[in-house]
Structures are given as C-alpha cells and as structure tokens.
Design a protein around this motif. Sequence first.
Motif, PDB file in Angstrom:
ATOM      1  N   VAL A  10      -0.993  10.707  -7.627  1.00 33.94           N
ATOM      2  CA  VAL A  10      -1.948  11.119  -6.596  1.00 33.94           C
ATOM      3  C   VAL A  10      -1.953  10.107  -5.454  1.00 33.94           C
ATOM      4  O   VAL A  10      -2.003  10.482  -4.275  1.00 33.94           O
ATOM      5  CB  VAL A  10      -3.358  11.284  -7.191  1.00 33.94           C
ATOM      6  CG1 VAL A  10      -4.395  11.486  -6.091  1.00 33.94           C
ATOM      7  CG2 VAL A  10      -3.390  12.470  -8.148  1.00 33.94           C
ATOM      8  N   ALA A  11      -1.877   8.817  -5.771  1.00 29.21           N
ATOM      9  CA  ALA A  11      -1.877   7.781  -4.731  1.00 29.21           C
ATOM     10  C   ALA A  11      -0.664   7.940  -3.805  1.00 29.21           C
ATOM     11  O   ALA A  11      -0.795   7.871  -2.578  1.00 29.21           O
ATOM     12  CB  ALA A  11      -1.888   6.395  -5.368  1.00 29.21           C
ATOM     13  N   VAL A  12       0.516   8.153  -4.372  1.00 25.96           N
ATOM     14  CA  VAL A  12       1.716   8.323  -3.543  1.00 25.96           C
ATOM     15  C   VAL A  12       1.607   9.601  -2.718  1.00 25.96           C
ATOM     16  O   VAL A  12       1.952   9.626  -1.529  1.00 25.96           O
ATOM     17  CB  VAL A  12       2.989   8.354  -4.419  1.00 25.96           C
ATOM     18  CG1 VAL A  12       4.221   8.654  -3.556  1.00 25.96           C
ATOM     19  CG2 VAL A  12       3.169   7.030  -5.139  1.00 25.96           C
ATOM     20  N   ALA A  13       1.096  10.677  -3.336  1.00 26.02           N
ATOM     21  CA  ALA A  13       0.964  11.947  -2.617  1.00 26.02           C
ATOM     22  C   ALA A  13       0.020  11.818  -1.426  1.00 26.02           C
ATOM     23  O   ALA A  13       0.282  12.367  -0.353  1.00 26.02           O
ATOM     24  CB  ALA A  13       0.448  13.028  -3.567  1.00 26.02           C
ATOM     25  N   GLU A  14      -1.072  11.069  -1.588  1.00 26.82           N
ATOM     26  CA  GLU A  14      -2.057  10.934  -0.515  1.00 26.82           C
ATOM     27  C   GLU A  14      -1.625   9.933   0.544  1.00 26.82           C
ATOM     28  O   GLU A  14      -1.901  10.113   1.732  1.00 26.82           O
ATOM     29  CB  GLU A  14      -3.410  10.538  -1.108  1.00 26.82           C
ATOM     30  CG  GLU A  14      -4.032  11.655  -1.927  1.00 26.82           C
ATOM     31  CD  GLU A  14      -5.323  11.273  -2.619  1.00 26.82           C
ATOM     32  OE1 GLU A  14      -5.953  12.160  -3.218  1.00 26.82           O
ATOM     33  OE2 GLU A  14      -5.713  10.084  -2.564  1.00 26.82           O
ATOM     34  N   GLU A  15      -0.945   8.879   0.123  1.00 23.53           N
ATOM     35  CA  GLU A  15      -0.499   7.863   1.080  1.00 23.53           C
ATOM     36  C   GLU A  15       0.828   8.240   1.744  1.00 23.53           C
ATOM     37  O   GLU A  15       1.161   7.701   2.800  1.00 23.53           O
ATOM     38  CB  GLU A  15      -0.349   6.505   0.386  1.00 23.53           C
ATOM     39  CG  GLU A  15      -1.644   5.944  -0.192  1.00 23.53           C
ATOM     40  CD  GLU A  15      -2.652   5.573   0.867  1.00 23.53           C
ATOM     41  OE1 GLU A  15      -2.258   5.384   2.037  1.00 23.53           O
ATOM     42  OE2 GLU A  15      -3.852   5.478   0.532  1.00 23.53           O
ATOM     43  N   ARG A  16       1.587   9.153   1.090  1.00 18.76           N
ATOM     44  CA  ARG A  16       2.921   9.557   1.565  1.00 18.76           C
ATOM     45  C   ARG A  16       3.868   8.363   1.698  1.00 18.76           C
ATOM     46  O   ARG A  16       4.760   8.345   2.536  1.00 18.76           O
ATOM     47  CB  ARG A  16       2.822  10.302   2.901  1.00 18.76           C
ATOM     48  CG  ARG A  16       2.067  11.609   2.832  1.00 18.76           C
ATOM     49  CD  ARG A  16       2.093  12.314   4.176  1.00 18.76           C
ATOM     50  NE  ARG A  16       1.428  13.610   4.127  1.00 18.76           N
ATOM     51  CZ  ARG A  16       0.125  13.782   4.301  1.00 18.76           C
ATOM     52  NH1 ARG A  16      -0.660  12.736   4.531  1.00 18.76           N
ATOM     53  NH2 ARG A  16      -0.414  14.988   4.244  1.00 18.76           N
ATOM     54  N   ASN A  17       3.620   7.362   0.837  1.00 16.20           N
ATOM     55  CA  ASN A  17       4.415   6.140   0.938  1.00 16.20           C
ATOM     56  C   ASN A  17       4.233   5.342  -0.347  1.00 16.20           C
ATOM     57  O   ASN A  17       3.098   5.098  -0.775  1.00 16.20           O
ATOM     58  CB  ASN A  17       3.949   5.323   2.152  1.00 16.20           C
ATOM     59  CG  ASN A  17       4.760   4.061   2.334  1.00 16.20           C
ATOM     60  OD1 ASN A  17       4.500   3.070   1.675  1.00 16.20           O
ATOM     61  ND2 ASN A  17       5.722   4.097   3.243  1.00 16.20           N
ATOM     62  N   PHE A  18       5.348   4.938  -0.983  1.00 13.59           N
ATOM     63  CA  PHE A  18       5.258   4.222  -2.253  1.00 13.59           C
ATOM     64  C   PHE A  18       4.656   2.832  -2.077  1.00 13.59           C
ATOM     65  O   PHE A  18       3.911   2.356  -2.931  1.00 13.59           O
ATOM     66  CB  PHE A  18       6.647   4.128  -2.892  1.00 13.59           C
ATOM     67  CG  PHE A  18       7.050   5.363  -3.641  1.00 13.59           C
ATOM     68  CD1 PHE A  18       6.867   5.463  -5.010  1.00 13.59           C
ATOM     69  CD2 PHE A  18       7.609   6.449  -2.980  1.00 13.59           C
ATOM     70  CE1 PHE A  18       7.235   6.608  -5.711  1.00 13.59           C
ATOM     71  CE2 PHE A  18       7.981   7.598  -3.660  1.00 13.59           C
ATOM     72  CZ  PHE A  18       7.789   7.683  -5.027  1.00 13.59           C
ATOM     73  N   THR A  19       4.982   2.168  -0.967  1.00 14.93           N
ATOM     74  CA  THR A  19       4.458   0.816  -0.749  1.00 14.93           C
ATOM     75  C   THR A  19       2.945   0.832  -0.582  1.00 14.93           C
ATOM     76  O   THR A  19       2.222   0.038  -1.201  1.00 14.93           O
ATOM     77  CB  THR A  19       5.110   0.182   0.487  1.00 14.93           C
ATOM     78  OG1 THR A  19       6.528   0.119   0.298  1.00 14.93           O
ATOM     79  CG2 THR A  19       4.565  -1.216   0.733  1.00 14.93           C
ATOM     80  N   ARG A  20       2.435   1.735   0.267  1.00 16.00           N
ATOM     81  CA  ARG A  20       0.984   1.816   0.455  1.00 16.00           C
ATOM     82  C   ARG A  20       0.282   2.241  -0.833  1.00 16.00           C
ATOM     83  O   ARG A  20      -0.815   1.766  -1.133  1.00 16.00           O
ATOM     84  CB  ARG A  20       0.652   2.776   1.595  1.00 16.00           C
ATOM     85  CG  ARG A  20       1.025   2.252   2.967  1.00 16.00           C
ATOM     86  CD  ARG A  20       0.320   3.038   4.065  1.00 16.00           C
ATOM     87  NE  ARG A  20       0.665   4.460   4.044  1.00 16.00           N
ATOM     88  CZ  ARG A  20       1.695   4.979   4.707  1.00 16.00           C
ATOM     89  NH1 ARG A  20       2.478   4.197   5.448  1.00 16.00           N
ATOM     90  NH2 ARG A  20       1.952   6.283   4.664  1.00 16.00           N
ATOM     91  N   ALA A  22       1.268   1.557  -3.851  1.00 24.00           N
ATOM     92  CA  ALA A  22       1.244   0.387  -4.734  1.00 24.00           C
ATOM     93  C   ALA A  22       0.130  -0.579  -4.349  1.00 24.00           C
ATOM     94  O   ALA A  22      -0.565  -1.132  -5.216  1.00 24.00           O
ATOM     95  CB  ALA A  22       2.602  -0.315  -4.682  1.00 24.00           C
ATOM     96  N   GLN A  23      -0.051  -0.785  -3.058  1.00 24.08           N
ATOM     97  CA  GLN A  23      -1.147  -1.642  -2.603  1.00 24.08           C
ATOM     98  C   GLN A  23      -2.499  -1.061  -2.993  1.00 24.08           C
ATOM     99  O   GLN A  23      -3.408  -1.784  -3.390  1.00 24.08           O
ATOM    100  CB  GLN A  23      -1.069  -1.810  -1.084  1.00 24.08           C
ATOM    101  CG  GLN A  23       0.154  -2.591  -0.627  1.00 24.08           C
ATOM    102  CD  GLN A  23       0.361  -2.533   0.876  1.00 24.08           C
ATOM    103  OE1 GLN A  23      -0.262  -1.729   1.577  1.00 24.08           O
ATOM    104  NE2 GLN A  23       1.249  -3.378   1.391  1.00 24.08           N
ATOM    105  N   ARG A  24      -2.611   0.242  -2.913  1.00 27.49           N
ATOM    106  CA  ARG A  24      -3.873   0.918  -3.244  1.00 27.49           C
ATOM    107  C   ARG A  24      -4.228   0.778  -4.725  1.00 27.49           C
ATOM    108  O   ARG A  24      -5.404   0.590  -5.061  1.00 27.49           O
ATOM    109  CB  ARG A  24      -3.757   2.396  -2.854  1.00 27.49           C
ATOM    110  CG  ARG A  24      -4.874   3.294  -3.337  1.00 27.49           C
ATOM    111  CD  ARG A  24      -4.742   4.638  -2.665  1.00 27.49           C
ATOM    112  NE  ARG A  24      -5.298   5.724  -3.445  1.00 27.49           N
ATOM    113  CZ  ARG A  24      -5.314   6.983  -3.061  1.00 27.49           C
ATOM    114  NH1 ARG A  24      -4.796   7.329  -1.897  1.00 27.49           N
ATOM    115  NH2 ARG A  24      -5.831   7.920  -3.827  1.00 27.49           N
TER     116      ARG A  24
END
Length: 302
Positions: A10-20, A22-24
């Motif tokens: 869900v985090a990757v889907a919402e951020e559309r970015n693996f790095t962001r 991961a930070q989240r």
Amino acid sequence: MDLRQLEYFVAVAEERNFTRAAQRVHISQSGVSAQIRRLEKELGAELFDRSARSAELTVAGEAALAHARNALAAAASVGQAVGEITGLLRGNLSIGMVIGCTVTPLFDALAGFHRAHPGVTLSLREDNSDRLLDDVRSGALDLALIGTGTEPDDLEFLTIISEPLVAAVPAGHELAGGPVALHDLAAHPVVCMPPGTGLRAVFDRVCAARGVEPMIALQASAAEAIADLALRGLGVAILSESMVAGHSGLTALPLADAIDPALLVLAWRPGTNAAARELIAYCRTAFRISADQSSSTAPTTR
C-alpha cells in the motif's frame, strides 16, 4: 502473505515510489522491494510495472489495492476496539495538509494528541487539496486540512476559515483604491495558486460565471511566494483576505463580483476510528470551534 507485506504494498502504491515508501515505513528500500517480491510470488502476479519511472500499479495491483487497504484497516480495528475498552489508543493516523499552509493550531492539536496518546504513530503529508480529498475518501488518509470552494457532501468536516478572495496589489498600482471588477482584472497579469488548490478552484469558478478569461502569468503554491511576486510588480495576486494580512506592502482589494468564499476545512470520513475521533476533538479545541459548527451527518484553502 502477512500484514507487513500488505503495508509495504500500500505504501508503494500510494507513494508511487519505492524510496519514498521505504522512508514512510522506516525500513530500507531493498527491504521493501524484497517483501513486495515475496508477495508477488505468493500471489502469482506482478503488482507494479517497474519499467516506468514511477512505481505504477499493474492491473493485478489495482485489483489488490482496495483489498489490501481493507485488510490493514480491519487489523487496525482490532487494536482500536481493544483500546477503546482499555482506554489506551494505539495504531497509526495519517494526516494530510495542503502545501504551503502553516496552520499553528493544527500543529498544537497534533502535539497535544501525541503527548496524551504516545501509542498512536502520527504521519503528516503535504499535497494539493484535490489529491488530499481523494486520499481521505479512499482511506489513504484519516483526515486532512484542505482548501476548497465547496463543502464536500460525502465527508464530515470542520470549517476553519471562510473568507472572500481579494486582489492584492502594491502601492501605486493602477487598480489600487477600490473594489476590482473581474473584467477590469482581466486586463492585468495575475499571480495565483495552481489548479488542484481551493483558492484556484474558487477563482476559476467565479471567472467562468462572469465569462472572464484571466491572464495567468505566474503560479505558486505558497501564499508568501504569490505575495512577494505581486510586490515586485509581476502581477495582481489572488489570495484570501487573511493571506494578505501581514504583507504591509500590499493592499487587499475586494473582488466586486466574486462572492463565493474560499474555505479551509478539516475533513474526514464518516465513521472514522477512535484515534481519529480523539484527534478531531483536539483540533476542535485548538481551533476553538464548537461542535455545532461542524457536521456529523452532512456532507462540507488553498
């Protein structure tokens, strides 16, 4: 699969970015990627198109996202239900705030809530108002402070500010001295907020209603930037009345035929969880807004 994998998905889907993402979720990017790969292997389908610059959902990913969110919400509800019985709140709250909007009472509410409920993890994200509203509706955010020109009829809300748009100009400007008609404004370059913000939505709507096509010269997301550009003679600033206050070099002129107010509201979904309800109570106190100024059934800047 486990809840941790769904959380990362869900985090990757919402951020559309693996790095962001991961930070989240506070782990390494490689850790997020590995867990997503394990989830994809178990499901037998790729969830993200990794050929694009951003992490875009595949068709399978789109189909899985709502169910993943529901599973995480159900797991959180178990803790919330026990917490309500024991009087201890735990879990996570995601709060949205419109870009460039420094609202001290909101920060006061967050600080007071955190001191009283350290078991609840708070996250705060800035974005434009349209995307924040979409995320509240989808459940990606628990509540958000947004600018709008209309009261969203499917959400509960607190109205923080309701005030008219003004044209702000420096001393000696041709328009200085009185109310400004939109047709007169159209002869001058305008500095305003970008599409997707509440103030811009109001401005576009009132111009369209009068058949006026403004000359948008520059756009900025922060009121301070718009005011500074206007001070330098780069255009007439379109802001709300309170945003002009404090800029001594600018004069706020009423827009004579623009009566629609710009709203700053705190919005959340009906039936939200106990932790969110408690934070909303802190917000009511911080903003000194009584319960009768909000709507629990009605559906209500930048």
